[in-house]
Every structure is written in structure tokens, then in C-alpha cells.
Design a protein around this motif. Structure first.
Motif, PDB file in Angstrom:
ATOM      1  N   SER A   1     -11.794 -11.337  -0.368  1.00 16.57           N
ATOM      2  CA  SER A   1     -11.756 -11.116   1.082  1.00 16.57           C
ATOM      3  C   SER A   1     -10.335 -10.875   1.585  1.00 16.57           C
ATOM      4  O   SER A   1     -10.134 -10.106   2.522  1.00 16.57           O
ATOM      5  N   ASP A   2      -9.345 -11.514   0.973  1.00 13.45           N
ATOM      6  CA  ASP A   2      -7.965 -11.440   1.445  1.00 13.45           C
ATOM      7  C   ASP A   2      -7.037 -10.993   0.320  1.00 13.45           C
ATOM      8  O   ASP A   2      -7.155 -11.482  -0.809  1.00 13.45           O
ATOM      9  N   VAL A   3      -6.097 -10.105   0.670  1.00  9.65           N
ATOM     10  CA  VAL A   3      -5.163  -9.569  -0.316  1.00  9.65           C
ATOM     11  C   VAL A   3      -3.748  -9.667   0.257  1.00  9.65           C
ATOM     12  O   VAL A   3      -3.497  -9.262   1.384  1.00  9.65           O
ATOM     13  N   VAL A   4      -2.835 -10.215  -0.551  1.00  6.93           N
ATOM     14  CA  VAL A   4      -1.427 -10.280  -0.177  1.00  6.93           C
ATOM     15  C   VAL A   4      -0.654  -9.382  -1.138  1.00  6.93           C
ATOM     16  O   VAL A   4      -0.852  -9.446  -2.347  1.00  6.93           O
ATOM     17  N   MET A   5       0.221  -8.526  -0.580  1.00  8.51           N
ATOM     18  CA  MET A   5       1.040  -7.632  -1.394  1.00  8.51           C
ATOM     19  C   MET A   5       2.497  -8.016  -1.275  1.00  8.51           C
ATOM     20  O   MET A   5       2.969  -8.311  -0.180  1.00  8.51           O
ATOM     21  N   GLU A   6       3.191  -7.994  -2.403  1.00  5.69           N
ATOM     22  CA  GLU A   6       4.641  -8.153  -2.404  1.00  5.69           C
ATOM     23  C   GLU A   6       5.221  -6.804  -2.815  1.00  5.69           C
ATOM     24  O   GLU A   6       4.857  -6.257  -3.850  1.00  5.69           O
ATOM     25  N   SER A   7       6.079  -6.250  -1.968  1.00  7.80           N
ATOM     26  CA  SER A   7       6.628  -4.940  -2.262  1.00  7.80           C
ATOM     27  C   SER A   7       7.973  -4.755  -1.583  1.00  7.80           C
ATOM     28  O   SER A   7       8.251  -5.351  -0.545  1.00  7.80           O
ATOM     29  N   THR A   8       8.779  -3.921  -2.193  1.00  8.90           N
ATOM     30  CA  THR A   8      10.010  -3.475  -1.549  1.00  8.90           C
ATOM     31  C   THR A   8       9.875  -1.976  -1.320  1.00  8.90           C
ATOM     32  O   THR A   8       9.070  -1.309  -1.951  1.00  8.90           O
ATOM     33  N   GLY A   9      10.663  -1.438  -0.435  1.00  4.85           N
ATOM     34  CA  GLY A   9      10.611  -0.004  -0.179  1.00  4.85           C
ATOM     35  C   GLY A   9       9.295   0.414   0.434  1.00  4.85           C
ATOM     36  O   GLY A   9       8.694  -0.317   1.216  1.00  4.85           O
ATOM     37  N   VAL A  10       8.825   1.599   0.050  1.00  2.95           N
ATOM     38  CA  VAL A  10       7.620   2.174   0.647  1.00  2.95           C
ATOM     39  C   VAL A  10       6.447   2.214  -0.325  1.00  2.95           C
ATOM     40  O   VAL A  10       5.410   2.804  -0.023  1.00  2.95           O
ATOM     41  N   TYR A  11       6.574   1.574  -1.471  1.00  3.36           N
ATOM     42  CA  TYR A  11       5.527   1.642  -2.499  1.00  3.36           C
ATOM     43  C   TYR A  11       4.201   1.029  -2.044  1.00  3.36           C
ATOM     44  O   TYR A  11       3.153   1.337  -2.580  1.00  3.36           O
ATOM     45  N   TRP A  12       4.217   0.162  -1.044  1.00  2.72           N
ATOM     46  CA  TRP A  12       3.020  -0.512  -0.569  1.00  2.72           C
ATOM     47  C   TRP A  12       2.136   0.391   0.288  1.00  2.72           C
ATOM     48  O   TRP A  12       0.939   0.141   0.431  1.00  2.72           O
ATOM     49  N   LYS A  13       2.676   1.433   0.866  1.00  4.71           N
ATOM     50  CA  LYS A  13       1.940   2.237   1.855  1.00  4.71           C
ATOM     51  C   LYS A  13       0.654   2.879   1.321  1.00  4.71           C
ATOM     52  O   LYS A  13      -0.388   2.781   1.964  1.00  4.71           O
ATOM     53  N   PRO A  14       0.650   3.543   0.168  1.00  2.00           N
ATOM     54  CA  PRO A  14      -0.612   4.124  -0.308  1.00  2.00           C
ATOM     55  C   PRO A  14      -1.663   3.060  -0.625  1.00  2.00           C
ATOM     56  O   PRO A  14      -2.855   3.268  -0.404  1.00  2.00           O
ATOM     57  N   ILE A  15      -1.214   1.920  -1.114  1.00  2.00           N
ATOM     58  CA  ILE A  15      -2.143   0.835  -1.433  1.00  2.00           C
ATOM     59  C   ILE A  15      -2.769   0.301  -0.148  1.00  2.00           C
ATOM     60  O   ILE A  15      -3.988   0.093  -0.069  1.00  2.00           O
TER      61      ILE A  15
END
Length: 97
Positions: free
Chosen positions: A55-69
Motif C-alpha cells: 500500500s505504501d512505498v518510500v523512495m530514496e533518491s538523489t537527482g532526478v532519477y525518482w521522477k519516472p518511477i
């Protein structure tokens, strides 16, 4: 407390996903997979998370790599984006898992 949640460590070419699931009063089960950041890989990630009923997802990212996900997962899951600099200050192990 959440019965089924996922943590994603986002890199340029891969996403490492760790899902914790199970009854809240017991030690959770763990499932870990690595997916590519291609559209096909991200759709496979979404399907995998759906199959595990996350139900819940946490992302750790730097820069813009998280945007498509984020774009692929936003309609199906409650998402949180964590800045790696802030997470680094949290005590504990620092592996992808």
C-alpha cells in the motif's frame, strides 16, 4: 503501522526494492528484488508491488532519477520521497536493503 510497505533505493540504471509484509504483531517477512529503470522494468516493479499487495512505498533518491518511477507508481500506491542526505543521518545499516 503498515502491514505491507516497500522501500526503494533508486539508482540511474536500477531500483532495489525491499518489501516488508505480515501481521503487525510478528516479525515481518522480507522480499527483495532489483529492477531496471526502463519502462518495462518499472512496470514489472509496479506489478510485483501489486502482487504483494503493497500500500505504501518510500523512495530514496538523489537527482532526478525518482521522477519516472513516481510517474508509474503514483496512481497505485501512497508514495513518499526521501532525500538521501536526510536518510544518511538516520542511525543503522546503510545497505540498499
Amino acid at each position: 503501522m503498515i502491514e505491507r510497505c516497500a522501500g526503494l533505493d533508486v539508482h540511474q540504471e536500477t531500483v532495489v526494492a525491499c518489501v516488508l509484509f505480515g501481521p503487525l504483531d510478528k516479525k515481518p517477512n522480507t522480499s527483495i528484488e532489483t529492477f531496471s529503470t526502463t519502462t518495462t522494468g518499472l512496470l514489472a516493479l509496479s506489478d510485483w508491488l501489486t502482487t504483494l499487495r503493497v500500500s505504501d512505498v518510500v523512495m530514496e533518491s538523489t537527482g532526478v532519477y525518482w521522477k519516472p518511477i513516481w510517474n508509474i507508481l503514483e496512481d497505485s500506491f501512497h508514495l513518499v520521497l526521501a532525500n538521501a542526505r536526510h536518510v544518511k543521518n538516520v542511525p543503522g545499516r546503510k545497505t540498499d536493503v
